[in-house]
Design a protein around this motif. Structure first.
Motif, PDB file in Angstrom:
ATOM      1  N   GLN A   1      92.703 109.710 -21.409  1.00  0.00           N
ATOM      2  CA  GLN A   1      93.028 109.134 -22.722  1.00  0.00           C
ATOM      3  C   GLN A   1      91.759 108.886 -23.529  1.00  0.00           C
ATOM      4  O   GLN A   1      91.726 109.122 -24.745  1.00  0.00           O
ATOM      5  N   LYS A   2      90.708 108.403 -22.874  1.00  0.00           N
ATOM      6  CA  LYS A   2      89.434 108.210 -23.569  1.00  0.00           C
ATOM      7  C   LYS A   2      88.856 109.544 -24.018  1.00  0.00           C
ATOM      8  O   LYS A   2      88.187 109.616 -25.058  1.00  0.00           O
ATOM      9  N   TRP A   3      89.091 110.565 -23.243  1.00  0.00           N
ATOM     10  CA  TRP A   3      88.605 111.901 -23.593  1.00  0.00           C
ATOM     11  C   TRP A   3      89.229 112.364 -24.904  1.00  0.00           C
ATOM     12  O   TRP A   3      88.555 112.897 -25.791  1.00  0.00           O
ATOM     13  N   GLY A   4      90.549 112.176 -25.034  1.00  0.00           N
ATOM     14  CA  GLY A   4      91.239 112.477 -26.281  1.00  0.00           C
ATOM     15  C   GLY A   4      91.489 113.943 -26.547  1.00  0.00           C
ATOM     16  O   GLY A   4      91.989 114.296 -27.625  1.00  0.00           O
ATOM     17  N   PHE A   5      91.155 114.805 -25.591  1.00  0.00           N
ATOM     18  CA  PHE A   5      91.362 116.241 -25.822  1.00  0.00           C
ATOM     19  C   PHE A   5      92.819 116.634 -25.619  1.00  0.00           C
ATOM     20  O   PHE A   5      93.336 117.517 -26.307  1.00  0.00           O
ATOM     21  N   LEU A   6      93.492 115.965 -24.686  1.00  0.00           N
ATOM     22  CA  LEU A   6      94.909 116.235 -24.435  1.00  0.00           C
ATOM     23  C   LEU A   6      95.758 115.241 -25.218  1.00  0.00           C
ATOM     24  O   LEU A   6      95.411 114.062 -25.329  1.00  0.00           O
ATOM     25  N   SER A   7      96.857 115.713 -25.777  1.00  0.00           N
ATOM     26  CA  SER A   7      97.739 114.840 -26.556  1.00  0.00           C
ATOM     27  C   SER A   7      98.490 113.893 -25.621  1.00  0.00           C
ATOM     28  O   SER A   7      98.575 114.111 -24.409  1.00  0.00           O
ATOM     29  N   GLU A   8      99.043 112.838 -26.217  1.00  0.00           N
ATOM     30  CA  GLU A   8      99.817 111.880 -25.424  1.00  0.00           C
ATOM     31  C   GLU A   8     101.044 112.545 -24.816  1.00  0.00           C
ATOM     32  O   GLU A   8     101.436 112.210 -23.681  1.00  0.00           O
ATOM     33  N   GLU A   9     101.631 113.494 -25.547  1.00  0.00           N
ATOM     34  CA  GLU A   9     102.789 114.224 -25.001  1.00  0.00           C
ATOM     35  C   GLU A   9     102.384 115.046 -23.784  1.00  0.00           C
ATOM     36  O   GLU A   9     103.127 115.108 -22.786  1.00  0.00           O
ATOM     37  N   GLN A  10     101.214 115.658 -23.819  1.00  0.00           N
ATOM     38  CA  GLN A  10     100.748 116.440 -22.665  1.00  0.00           C
ATOM     39  C   GLN A  10     100.453 115.530 -21.472  1.00  0.00           C
ATOM     40  O   GLN A  10     100.745 115.887 -20.330  1.00  0.00           O
ATOM     41  N   LEU A  11      99.875 114.363 -21.740  1.00  0.00           N
ATOM     42  CA  LEU A  11      99.567 113.440 -20.648  1.00  0.00           C
ATOM     43  C   LEU A  11     100.836 112.940 -19.969  1.00  0.00           C
ATOM     44  O   LEU A  11     100.853 112.693 -18.755  1.00  0.00           O
ATOM     45  N   GLN A  12     101.904 112.801 -20.743  1.00  0.00           N
ATOM     46  CA  GLN A  12     103.159 112.322 -20.166  1.00  0.00           C
ATOM     47  C   GLN A  12     103.783 113.329 -19.205  1.00  0.00           C
ATOM     48  O   GLN A  12     104.593 112.953 -18.352  1.00  0.00           O
ATOM     49  N   THR A  13     103.399 114.583 -19.311  1.00  0.00           N
ATOM     50  CA  THR A  13     103.925 115.600 -18.398  1.00  0.00           C
ATOM     51  C   THR A  13     103.209 115.606 -17.051  1.00  0.00           C
ATOM     52  O   THR A  13     103.681 116.251 -16.112  1.00  0.00           O
ATOM     53  N   LEU A  14     102.094 114.899 -16.961  1.00  0.00           N
ATOM     54  CA  LEU A  14     101.327 114.890 -15.713  1.00  0.00           C
ATOM     55  C   LEU A  14     101.902 113.893 -14.718  1.00  0.00           C
ATOM     56  O   LEU A  14     102.301 112.780 -15.087  1.00  0.00           O
ATOM     57  N   ASN A  15     101.937 114.294 -13.462  1.00  0.00           N
ATOM     58  CA  ASN A  15     102.360 113.416 -12.370  1.00  0.00           C
ATOM     59  C   ASN A  15     101.110 112.858 -11.696  1.00  0.00           C
ATOM     60  O   ASN A  15     100.454 113.545 -10.912  1.00  0.00           O
ATOM     61  N   PHE A  16     100.786 111.594 -11.995  1.00  0.00           N
ATOM     62  CA  PHE A  16      99.547 111.007 -11.478  1.00  0.00           C
ATOM     63  C   PHE A  16      99.715 110.417 -10.085  1.00  0.00           C
ATOM     64  O   PHE A  16      98.778 109.811  -9.558  1.00  0.00           O
ATOM     65  N   HIS A  17     100.884 110.582  -9.485  1.00  0.00           N
ATOM     66  CA  HIS A  17     101.126 110.030  -8.156  1.00  0.00           C
ATOM     67  C   HIS A  17     100.992 111.087  -7.053  1.00  0.00           C
ATOM     68  O   HIS A  17     101.127 110.775  -5.880  1.00  0.00           O
ATOM     69  N   GLN A  18     100.714 112.310  -7.439  1.00  0.00           N
ATOM     70  CA  GLN A  18     100.513 113.357  -6.451  1.00  0.00           C
ATOM     71  C   GLN A  18      99.043 113.412  -6.024  1.00  0.00           C
ATOM     72  O   GLN A  18      98.215 112.644  -6.514  1.00  0.00           O
ATOM     73  N   ILE A  19      98.719 114.290  -5.100  1.00  0.00           N
ATOM     74  CA  ILE A  19      97.339 114.394  -4.639  1.00  0.00           C
ATOM     75  C   ILE A  19      96.442 114.860  -5.779  1.00  0.00           C
ATOM     76  O   ILE A  19      96.886 115.549  -6.704  1.00  0.00           O
TER      77      ILE A  19
END
Length: 346
Positions: free
Chosen positions: A26-44
């Motif tokens: 999010q601090k990077w700001g290169f990926l949109s919030e919609e793109q970040l929501q598609t990421l699964n941060f609970h996987q390896i």
């Protein structure tokens, strides 16, 4: 997106602790919030890094965007790098208005005039700190993104903090670019090093108090019951000595925590004193030596010497003046002509 860029982004994401990846992206700001929501941060983490690379592929990321993510990581985990302090000097007392756009333009032009294959990335922070990341190449090879140099420059100050890459031969180029871009005349190393960038800033910006002029001694905490067989005078002398050491230590180092300094050195010049009849010295020449100090926490180590009984109180000025010498080192050595290693603007 280039394969080398994709691999670099993947490795950068893998360095980040998993519970901090989303915040850092999010601090990077290169990926949109919609793109970040598609990421699964609970996987390896390896799977997370692959998904981040795919999203960056959609946005056509290049090495400059990847370098910004690396700056953000190093800004947060700055203690993973070893930092050295450099001080710049103007030829006169003139005061220049600082223009960040002009600074970036001159820095890039100077560096690229000497080396074409170089990646230069800037990021500004709110404390007037400009972070500069330089990945070095050669006339025949592309820049090595895994061994960059980092520079932290606070505008309107003569101080620069550098974490150099393995290629120390590039340091003169880096220093030349800095003095040209910031309109200074020369730059010299202050010979202070530490993993704690904030502590180095505290020392050179005088953001911590070392000396106090007044102090009302207070009894040290401890048992009030003396052994029955002890001589009361010895007990009182020991207590008074402890209070004296405590007071002198407090006056020199203050009551707060010390900046975390890991390395310091300076040159000492003194004269031998001997009986003329012994004929030890035919010529009265000064004795010169280089004094080096290193410790995981140098100033706290010096602070603990007297209370631990390893040194007399007060400590020698050679030990307690290290932060003070750091701030005045430039002027002292300049007067003695001890700067053959300085970088001077052409």
């Amino acid at each position: 997106m280039d394969e080398t860029v994709a691999e670099y982004i993947r490795r950068t994401v893998l360095k980040i602790p998993r519970d901090e990846i989303k915040t850092m992206l999010q601090k990077w700001g290169f990926l949109s919030e919609e793109q970040l929501q598609t990421l699964n941060f609970h996987q390896i983490k390896d799977n997370i890094s692959q998904e981040v690379v795919q999203l960056c592929e959609e946005n056509s990321a290049d090495i400059k965007q990847a370098a910004v993510l690396d700056i953000i990581y190093n800004h947060i985990y700055q203690n993973k790098r070893m930092w050295s302090v450099y001080q710049m000097k103007k030829s006169g007392e003139e005061w220049d208005y600082f223009d960040i756009t002009d600074f970036k333009k001159k820095f890039k032009a100077r560096l690229r005039s000497a080396l074409k294959n170089v990646t230069i990335t800037f990021k500004e922070y709110e404390d007037n700190a400009i972070w500069i990341r330089v990945a070095w190449g050669t006339p025949y090879k592309k820049p090595n993104q895994y061994k960059p140099s980092y520079v932290v420059y606070h505008s309107q100050t003569p101080y620069v903090f550098i974490s150099a890459s393995v290629l120390k031969s590039n340091l003169p180029l880096l220093c030349q670019a800095l003095i040209v871009a910031s309109n200074y005349h020369e730059i010299r190393e202050m010979e202070l090093r530490s993993h704690s960038l904030d502590s180095l800033k505290d020392i050179v910006f005088k953001r911590y108090s070392q000396n106090f002029q007044t102090y009302s001694p207070k009894p040290l905490p401890g048992g009030n019951v003396e052994p029955e067989i002890a001589d009361i005078r010895i007990v009182q002398e020991n207590r008074s000595e402890k209070e004296r050491i405590h007071r002198l230590n407090w006056e020199v180092f203050g009551s707060g925590p010390q900046p975390k300094l890991e390395f310091a050195q300076y040159k000492l010049e003194t004269m031998f004193k001997s009986d003329p009849k012994m004929g030890v010295l035919d010529k009265k020449e000064p004795f010169r030596c280089l004094i080096k100090f290193s410790s995981p926490h140098l100033l706290e180590s010096l602070k603990s010497l007297a209370p631990a009984g390893m040194a007399d109180a007060p400590l020698s000025p050679l030990l307690t003046c290290i932060p003070h010498k750091a701030r005045n080192y430039f002027k002292i050595r300049e007067k003695k002509g001890l700067f053959p290693e300085s970088f001077v603007s052409p």
